[in-house]
Design an enzyme around this catalytic site. Structure first.
Site, mmCIF file in Angstrom:
data_model
loop_
_atom_site.group_PDB
_atom_site.id
_atom_site.type_symbol
_atom_site.label_atom_id
_atom_site.label_comp_id
_atom_site.label_asym_id
_atom_site.label_seq_id
_atom_site.Cartn_x
_atom_site.Cartn_y
_atom_site.Cartn_z
ATOM 1 N N GLY A 1 0.829 -1.196 0.000
ATOM 2 C CA GLY A 1 0.000 0.000 0.000
ATOM 3 C C GLY A 1 0.863 1.245 0.000
ATOM 4 O O GLY A 1 2.088 1.173 0.110
ATOM 5 N N GLN A 2 0.208 2.367 -0.141
ATOM 6 C CA GLN A 2 0.944 3.624 -0.265
ATOM 7 C C GLN A 2 0.095 4.754 0.270
ATOM 8 O O GLN A 2 -1.134 4.725 0.168
ATOM 9 C CB GLN A 2 1.236 3.866 -1.744
ATOM 10 C CG GLN A 2 2.086 5.069 -1.993
ATOM 11 C CD GLN A 2 2.797 4.971 -3.327
ATOM 12 O OE1 GLN A 2 2.404 4.191 -4.190
ATOM 13 N NE2 GLN A 2 3.833 5.754 -3.497
ATOM 14 N N GLY A 3 0.732 5.729 0.857
ATOM 15 C CA GLY A 3 0.002 6.897 1.338
ATOM 16 C C GLY A 3 0.941 8.071 1.408
ATOM 17 O O GLY A 3 2.088 7.968 0.968
ATOM 18 N N GLY A 4 0.467 9.165 1.941
ATOM 19 C CA GLY A 4 1.288 10.370 2.000
ATOM 20 C C GLY A 4 2.537 10.169 2.848
ATOM 21 O O GLY A 4 3.562 10.800 2.638
ATOM 22 N N GLY B 1 4.375 7.499 3.005
ATOM 23 C CA GLY B 1 5.370 6.629 2.399
ATOM 24 C C GLY B 1 4.709 5.358 1.890
ATOM 25 O O GLY B 1 3.545 5.369 1.513
ATOM 26 N N VAL C 1 4.143 0.941 2.129
ATOM 27 C CA VAL C 1 4.204 -0.277 2.933
ATOM 28 C C VAL C 1 4.588 -1.455 2.042
ATOM 29 O O VAL C 1 4.009 -1.644 0.978
ATOM 30 C CB VAL C 1 2.853 -0.582 3.606
ATOM 31 C CG1 VAL C 1 2.945 -1.870 4.404
ATOM 32 C CG2 VAL C 1 2.458 0.561 4.494
ATOM 33 N N LYS D 1 6.653 -0.524 7.037
ATOM 34 C CA LYS D 1 6.190 0.818 6.714
ATOM 35 C C LYS D 1 7.423 1.694 6.538
ATOM 36 O O LYS D 1 8.216 1.844 7.469
ATOM 37 C CB LYS D 1 5.342 1.325 7.873
ATOM 38 C CG LYS D 1 4.292 2.323 7.514
ATOM 39 C CD LYS D 1 3.302 2.439 8.662
ATOM 40 C CE LYS D 1 2.151 3.336 8.298
ATOM 41 N NZ LYS D 1 1.128 3.363 9.346
ATOM 42 N N ASP E 1 -7.691 6.597 16.176
ATOM 43 C CA ASP E 1 -7.924 6.432 14.753
ATOM 44 C C ASP E 1 -8.548 5.072 14.468
ATOM 45 O O ASP E 1 -8.139 4.369 13.563
ATOM 46 C CB ASP E 1 -6.596 6.586 14.004
ATOM 47 C CG ASP E 1 -6.821 6.949 12.548
ATOM 48 O OD1 ASP E 1 -7.975 7.303 12.188
ATOM 49 O OD2 ASP E 1 -5.859 6.868 11.764
#
Ligand SMILES: *[C@@H]1O[C@H](CO)[C@@H](O)[C@H](O)[C@H]1NC(C)=O
Ligand SMILES: *[C@@H]1O[C@H](CO)[C@@H](O)[C@H](O)[C@H]1NC(C)=O
Ligand SMILES: *[C@@H]1O[C@H](CO)[C@@H](O)[C@H](O)[C@H]1NC(C)=O
Ligand SMILES: *[C@@H]1O[C@H](CO)[C@@H](O)[C@H](O)[C@H]1NC(C)=O
Ligand SMILES: CC(=O)N[C@H]1CO[C@H](CO)[C@@H](O)[C@@H]1O
Length: 724
Positions: free
Chosen positions: A377-380, A382, A384, A408, A506
């Site tokens: 996966g990917q997000g702001g 960085g 995974v 991560k 969260d």
């Protein structure tokens, strides 16, 4: 924010300055007799009292293979002692000179000194094993099953290293395990038989279990509760206490052991054996005031903080100076070398039973040099990656086993938050629960931060609820109910069972991971939050993050910008409804914009069961479904104080308590709540538990910019909807 709270805490503490009362308690055994058993010592497992001594493992002339090998025992002083307590306002204790120390963790920790005489006897012609330990344990339970051999009667293969053990021990070890320096050492053990500090006794000329002649030793364990340090000395019995400790190490009993704990001894034998005898034992302990705890004090603290806020303006100038002095001192105390991150790294490294530190190249190898094909996966923040690392002694499969992990990798752009982040990690690393995703380790080489988690083969809950991939089975009812139970149990652990009271902040379907058995594992403890503002969790598709978060945020958070246990429960309610209905919390359905409003309407009309996921095709337990729906709605109550607490939630899920009554109409959200402070996590909790930037509950990272933007708008929209 954190600084402000620190100031408040200072104010509260300094308001409570009264001279300390150095009362002491203790006991002295010059020998042990059978009459002591049950009267003032509790004898457990294979232990016994014989020959004027505690025989922590058996002493027998009979066949060794039957009576002496593979044994484990414990003997504990019959009553527990209070080893720490939360330092709170209005106290008659505490002094200004202790400020810096009590502020760390907000606890006052008792000092103690003990000396005991041991004879670790090796029968003629045998090799000794395994070891004897002075132990601090949370309960008067016996040695766990499987605690013979290298486990010293302290832990076993399944519990070793688990912070829930709440065990601290000083071991006299006569068998070299792969993690030991030699077969004649003293070690400090925290939750694990893998010592956090060891020292060989051989250079001192001390042989714990000499071949001949048998030798008695006096062992002194001195703990300084103010400095949070332990020192161990060993000398031939009857000689003077040595000036220099053989082992001295930092040890925060306030964090490691239960508030009320038992003192005693534990020992084990393995394939080889020795006689583990304790002949005499003296103990003196600082007596902490035993004032009223719990609710009353909590509220009192809330009040005191309220007052402190009132006068804070006037006193702030003084306090700022004080705080800077303190902070500077603390910094200085902690440093010794290099930059901030090095300090934090050192700090984490010194934490007991924590995640392991990986070298960058180990991770690089594990992920095939961060190969794109390993991407999960990917997000702001960085990316995974999936990977396989080589297990160590903490791995379920043991040393050398292959461990599947999710790595991560944080992008370089966001390195400035790393120190805060690493500090936060120091709390997270001690959380252990079967419904939490385990943090396997971390790496912080060349300013690049990597976190290594246990890999969850079934991804996250949302992937199963909303977008079942091709070939993926729909989650059946039983699994769904168990998932909710698992999440509730993890939340209860964080909120009430762990001594530091952690707020997840969260909770959402994409943060609930599923292990191989589809059991729920809560992940992502706002970890990423300290670093960046992107709310995407690693299993989520890029871009879905912020959107997915709407509907999980409790209404009061938009005003307080602070996460509390109540706001966690609100998010839990949203998850419960999602699981039952198979729909996202934010969804357009029959004119409603939020799932909770639609379900509430069905509830009003007496048609609640119609909310259950239609894809289940009626294959669900109606009583359980009704229970979950009522629970989900009760947790979604706009007034924080009205939401159930985690102990009640667990009871309800077990069916041992009826679901709470839910009004036919969703009550409207009123701010400020008229009944502020009624058992709420308001200021009191914040001041009581978050005394430094280290805390997870710290609100400093909560108020991301998203709060102020369009989402607030969306939320006000929800409030309006519910009034309609
Ligand atoms: C322990 O209990 C025995 C039996 O009641 C008593 O004789 C002995 O003095 C006690 N020892 C200590 C240290 O309390
Ligand atoms: C111990 O064993 C050795 C031989 O192994 C023997 O010579 C010695 O006398 C024994 N000592 C005692 C005290 O039994
Ligand atoms: C370890 O101890 C725990 C708690 O006493 C027990 O439930 C478990 O079965 C034990 N595990 C082993 C491998 O003996
Ligand atoms: C333990 O306490 C007793 C009595 O207070 C004292 O006589 C003895 O020397 C102490 N033992 C040690 C090893 O200090
Ligand atoms: C007043 C006091 O006891 N201060 C101690 C606080 O803890 C540090 C170590 O963390 C000691 O060096 C201080 O003496």
């Amino acid at each position: 924010m954190a600084r402000a709270r620190f100031l408040l805490h200072l104010l509260v503490l300094s308001a409570a300055c009264v001279s300390t009362n150095a009362a002491a308690t203790g006991f002295s055994f010059s020998r042990f007799v059978s009459a002591d058993r049950g009267a003032n010592v509790t004898v457990l497992g294979d232990a016994n009292i014989d020959q004027g001594a505690l025989q922590i493992t058996p002493d027998s002339l009979n066949d060794a293979a039957t009576y002496l090998t593979h044994k484990s025992g414990r003997v504990l002083y019959a009553t527990p002692f209070r080893l720490w307590h939360r330092e709170e306002a209005g106290g008659r204790h505490g002094s200004s000179s202790k400020l810096a120390n009590t502020t760390a963790g907000g606890k006052r920790v008792a000092s103690f000194s003990t000396v005991f005489t041991v004879n670790v006897f090796r029968p003629n012609g045998t090799e000794p094993a395994e070891g004897l330990a002075f132990v601090i344990a949370p309960s008067a339970e016996g040695p766990p099953a499987g605690s013979s051999g290298g486990y010293l009667g302290l832990t076993n293969a399944s519990t070793d290293g688990d912070a829930a053990n709440r065990i601290v021990a000083v071991e006299l070890d006569t068998e070299k395990q792969p993690y030991d320096p030699d077969a004649n050492h003293v070690g400090l053990n925290v939750h694990s038989v893998v010592s956090v500090a060891t020292a060989s006794l051989t250079p001192l000329g001390v042989q714990i279990s000499p071949a001949a002649p048998a030798t008695k030793y006096d062992v002194w364990v001195d703990y300084d509760g103010a400095a949070r340090r332990v020192a161990v000395r060993v000398a031939v019995a009857g000689t003077a206490k040595p000036p220099r400790p053989v082992l001295a190490a930092p040890l925060d009993l306030g964090a490691a052991v239960a508030e009320w704990s038992y003192f005693g001894f534990a020992a084990s034998t393995g394939r080889k054996y020795q006689l583990n005898c304790v002949l005499a034992w003296n103990m003196t302990l600082e007596k902490l005031p035993s004032g009223d705890d719990g609710g009353g004090r909590r509220r009192a603290l809330g009040l005191a903080v309220g007052v402190a806020v009132g006068v804070a303006v006037g006193v702030a100038a003084v306090a700022v100076v004080l705080a800077y002095v303190c902070v500077a001192k603390r910094r200085k105390a902690r440093s010794g070398e290099g930059s901030g991150s090095a300090i934090t790294g050192t700090m984490i490294r010194s934490l007991a039973g924590g995640p392991r530190e990986f070298e960058y190249r180990e991770i690089r190898r594990a992920t095939n040099n961060f190969d794109d094909r390993m991407k999960l996966g990917q997000g702001g923040y960085g990316v995974v990656y999936r990977g396989v690392v080589v297990g160590d002694h903490t791995s379920p499969g043991g040393v050398g086993s292959a461990v599947d992990v999710a790595v991560k990798k944080f992008s370089r752009a966001s390195t400035q938050g790393q120190n805060d982040f690493l500090a936060e990690l120091s709390i997270i690393n001690r959380l252990r629960h079967k419904h939490l995703v385990r943090l396997v380790g971390w790496s912080h080489d060349n300013g690049e931060l990597l976190l290594v988690y246990e890999f969850m083969p079934n991804g996250s809950l949302d992937q199963h609820l909303f977008t079942p991939a091709a070939g993926r089975q729909l989650l059946g009812w039983e699994l769904r109910y168990n998932i909710v139970k698992g999440v509730a149990s993890a939340l209860h652990y964080l909120h009430d069972e762990y001594d530091q009271r952690v707020v997840h902040r969260d909770l959402k379907a994409s943060n609930i991971m599923l292990d191989a058995a589809f059991s729920a594992r809560l992940g992502d403890f706002g970890l990423a939050r300290a670093i960046e503002t992107d709310k995407t969790s690693y299993m989520e598709e890029a871009g879905g993050g912020v959107h997915g978060t709407v509907g999980y945020i409790a209404p009061e958070c938009f005003h307080t910008e602070k996460a509390t246990r109540e706001s966690d429960v609100y998010a839990f309610g949203a998850v419960v409804l999602e699981v039952v209905c198979g729909r996202r919390p934010r969804c357009d359905i029959e004119g409603f914009h939020f799932l909770v409003d639609w379900v509430w309407r069905l509830h009003r009309d007496g048609r609640a069961l119609e909310a259950v996921d239609a894809r289940l095709d009626g294959a669900f337990d109606a009583a359980q479904a009704e229970r979950l729906i009522l629970l989900g709605l009760a947790c979604s109550h706009p007034t924080p104080a009205e939401r159930p607490k985690t102990p009640a939630i667990q009871q309800i899920l077990l069916g041992s308590m009826p679901p709470p009554p839910v009004p036919p109409f969703k009550p409207s959200f009123v701010w400020p709540a008229t009944d502020a402070g009624a058992g709420l996590d308001t200021m009191s909790t914040t001041a009581g538990t978050t005394t430094s930037q280290l805390s997870l509950t710290s609100a400093s990272t909560w108020s991301g910019s998203f709060m102020k933007g369009s989402l607030r708008h969306a939320f006000e929209q929800e409030a309006t909807d519910s009034l309609a």
